[in-house]
Write a protein that holds these residues in place. Structure first.
Motif, short mmCIF file in Angstrom:
data_model
loop_
_atom_site.label_atom_id
_atom_site.label_comp_id
_atom_site.label_asym_id
_atom_site.label_seq_id
_atom_site.Cartn_x
_atom_site.Cartn_y
_atom_site.Cartn_z
N GLN A 1 0.96 -1.31 0.23
CA GLN A 1 -0.09 -0.12 0.05
C GLN A 1 0.79 1.18 0.04
O GLN A 1 0.24 2.46 0.23
N GLU A 2 2.02 1.13 -0.48
CA GLU A 2 2.85 2.40 -0.34
C GLU A 2 2.60 3.42 -1.25
O GLU A 2 2.93 4.59 -0.96
N ILE A 3 2.20 3.09 -2.59
CA ILE A 3 1.75 4.09 -3.45
C ILE A 3 0.43 4.85 -2.81
O ILE A 3 0.46 6.10 -3.17
N ASP A 4 -0.41 4.38 -2.37
CA ASP A 4 -1.50 5.25 -2.06
C ASP A 4 -1.56 5.73 -0.57
O ASP A 4 -2.19 6.50 -0.07
N GLU A 5 -0.53 5.24 0.13
CA GLU A 5 -0.17 5.80 1.50
C GLU A 5 -1.35 5.64 2.40
O GLU A 5 -1.41 6.73 3.28
N SER A 6 -2.23 4.63 2.26
CA SER A 6 -3.03 4.23 3.07
C SER A 6 -2.71 3.71 4.45
O SER A 6 -1.87 2.94 4.42
N TRP A 7 -3.50 3.93 5.59
CA TRP A 7 -2.95 3.34 6.89
C TRP A 7 -4.24 2.74 7.62
O TRP A 7 -5.43 2.97 7.19
N SER A 8 -3.75 1.88 8.05
CA SER A 8 -4.84 0.81 9.00
C SER A 8 -4.34 1.01 10.60
O SER A 8 -3.52 1.55 10.81
N VAL A 9 -5.57 0.96 11.39
CA VAL A 9 -5.37 0.89 13.00
C VAL A 9 -5.43 -0.57 13.54
O VAL A 9 -6.20 -1.34 13.08
N GLY A 10 -4.39 -0.74 14.40
CA GLY A 10 -4.62 -2.23 14.75
C GLY A 10 -4.14 -2.36 16.20
O GLY A 10 -3.75 -1.06 16.79
N VAL A 11 -4.22 -3.41 17.00
CA VAL A 11 -3.86 -3.38 18.18
C VAL A 11 -2.99 -4.48 18.52
O VAL A 11 -3.05 -5.59 17.70
#
Length: 64
Positions: free
Chosen positions: A23-33
């Motif tokens: 996902q480095e191209i669109d720079e989206s992030w996810s949230v995790g624990v």
């Protein structure tokens, strides 16, 4: 998940931001624990992360 030992300590139960290599191209992030963590003597850590949200967006909240 396998990465070099982080500069900032991380612990079980902490909320983290995750960006997958594909996902480095669109720079989206996810949230995790962090659910489990194993720190090896060779300076690496292995962690189990439960993804809570597939995509996040920053917001601003103001009190009235």
């Amino acid at each position: 998940m396998r990465q070099l030992r982080p500069n900032v300590p991380i612990g079980v139960g902490e909320l983290i931001g995750v960006r997958f290599a594909d996902q480095e191209i669109d720079e989206s992030w996810s949230v995790g624990v962090v659910r489990w963590l194993n720190i090896a003597e060779v300076g690496e850590y292995h962690a189990g992360v439960q993804i809570l949200s597939g995509r996040v967006q920053a917001v601003t909240v103001n009190s009235e």
